[in-house]
Design an enzyme around this catalytic site. Structure first.
Site, short mmCIF file in Angstrom:
data_model
loop_
_atom_site.label_atom_id
_atom_site.label_comp_id
_atom_site.label_asym_id
_atom_site.label_seq_id
_atom_site.Cartn_x
_atom_site.Cartn_y
_atom_site.Cartn_z
N GLY A 280 0.79 -1.34 0.05
CA GLY A 280 0.03 0.10 0.00
C GLY A 280 0.81 1.13 0.08
O GLY A 280 1.80 1.29 0.51
N LEU B 191 11.78 9.58 -12.46
CA LEU B 191 12.11 9.18 -13.83
C LEU B 191 12.49 7.81 -13.96
O LEU B 191 13.09 7.53 -15.06
CB LEU B 191 13.09 10.21 -14.59
CG LEU B 191 12.53 11.72 -14.57
CD1 LEU B 191 13.97 12.61 -14.77
CD2 LEU B 191 11.45 11.92 -15.42
N GLY B 192 12.16 7.01 -13.20
CA GLY B 192 12.56 5.72 -12.86
C GLY B 192 14.07 5.52 -13.06
O GLY B 192 14.76 6.27 -12.34
N ASP C 109 7.74 4.83 -3.72
CA ASP C 109 7.45 4.90 -1.95
C ASP C 109 8.50 5.35 -1.43
O ASP C 109 8.45 6.16 -0.62
CB ASP C 109 6.48 3.89 -1.74
CG ASP C 109 5.36 3.62 -2.50
OD1 ASP C 109 4.75 4.67 -2.86
OD2 ASP C 109 4.80 2.68 -2.38
O1 RIB Z 1 3.60 1.49 -4.86
C1 RIB Z 1 3.74 0.19 -4.62
C2 RIB Z 1 2.47 -0.16 -4.10
O2 RIB Z 1 1.23 0.14 -4.79
C3 RIB Z 1 2.06 -1.66 -3.78
O3 RIB Z 1 2.85 -1.84 -2.18
C4 RIB Z 1 0.86 -1.79 -3.89
O4 RIB Z 1 0.24 -2.22 -2.70
C5 RIB Z 1 0.19 -0.69 -4.36
O5 RIB Z 1 -0.59 -0.05 -3.41
#
Ligand code: RIB
Length: 313
Positions: free
Chosen positions: A43, A221-222, A252
């Protein structure tokens, strides 16, 4: 969890990631065999919270799990990861969010998210964490929870409000006006800004000025790193060369690390560099949070890149 006042508050999603590794991502209509299968907590909200906590920040997560066993498991994993889960509620009768993640041999991925309890996060849940939102130097939000909850987070933030508009959608002007730092990838840029990312990043300031956005904008930009556009200037940061297993959660990690640096009052260009190195370290292991680095590891990566070409030996 470390005690003390919240440094970073995250309002966002919590998922269980069901991860199948495959040789190649399936084409439309194609069935492919999995090479392996594992389950992780994920998430975008939870991942960003874990990334910042692993870097040493006191992080509070505002979200909702379902009332199922998966919800209890991800809550326990977050708490073990040092995240304050006091404001991670339980939606009675709802399933915890799920993400179906495919990771190919070349580290490309595709993700389908089933919102579950994340869709039920409301303004009232965010209001319950008003003290944490006020205390936090940085408040982070994404779009795997309802926009009303994100708007409540933006209104309640006393410090820097960072929005990661993922999954991308058009956003109300009131929300965009409250954003201090917008962090998005190239696909999200096109949806939110309404035009493709300019091929020449030197054109970013003019491009963004035309869109009416006044906040700082960071485009990830990966493998090429990330660009920061602020006050009419552009800074581009390229990553070190690293082995890549799984890029799920790299964005993230980047955002959690950016928030970490901003909360320590680093300037945006230094925060960008920190975040690019943190994200590059996160892609060496399967699972969104598995490879997220500590601050010592990010510091070592920065030191390596200033003394050599960054290639691990
Ligand atoms: O950004 C990666 C996340 O996107 C994953 O962990 C998945 O749960 C989605 O929310």
């Amino acid at each position: 969890m470390s005690s003390g006042r919240t440094e970073i508050a995250v309002v966002g999603s919590v998922n269980v990631d069901l991860v199948a590794t495959v040789a190649r991502l399936p084409l439309p209509g194609q069935t492919v065999p999995a090479l392996g299968f594992e389950q992780f907590s994920g998430g975008k909200g939870a991942n960003q919270a874990v990334a910042a906590a692993r870097l040493g920040r006191r992080v509070a997560l505002v979200g909702l799990t379902g009332s199922d066993a998966e919800g209890a498991a991800v809550r326990a994993a977050l708490a073990r990861g040092g995240v304050d889960v006091t404001h991670l509620g339980v939606a009675d009768g709802a399933p915890t969010g799920r993400a179906i993640v495919l990771v190919a041999d070349d580290a490309e991925n595709s993700i389908v998210v089933v919102a579950g309890s994340n869709a039920l996060l409301g303004e009232v849940d965010v209001a319950a964490a008003s003290e944490e939102l006020r205390d936090a130097a940085v408040v982070l939000a994404q779009l795997e929870v309802p926009v009303d909850a994100v708007l409540a987070a933006a209104r309640g933030a006393a410090g820097t409000f960072v929005l990661n508009p993922a999954p991308a959608r058009e956003l109300p002007d009131e929300l965009l006006d409250l954003v201090d730092v917008l962090v998005l990838n190239e696909v999200e840029y096109e949806v939110v800004i309404g035009r493709p990312l300019p091929a020449d990043l030197a054109d970013l300031p003019a491009h963004l000025a035309q869109s009416g956005l006044r906040c700082a904008v960071v485009v990830t930009l990966g493998g090429r790193g990330a660009a920061l556009c602020q006050d009419g200037a552009v800074v581009v940061e390229t990553p070190p060369h690293v082995p890549v297993v799984d890029t799920t959660g790299a964005g993230d990690t980047f955002i959690g690390a950016l928030a970490d640096a901003l909360s320590r009052h680093e300037g945006p260009p230094a925060a960008l560099r920190w975040a690019v190195h943190a994200a590059s370290l996160s892609v060496g292991a399967l699972g969104a949070t598995t490879g997220m680095p500590t601050s010592d590891q990010v510091g070592a990566s920065l030191a390596r890149s200033s003394t050599d070409d960054g290639v691990p030996r």
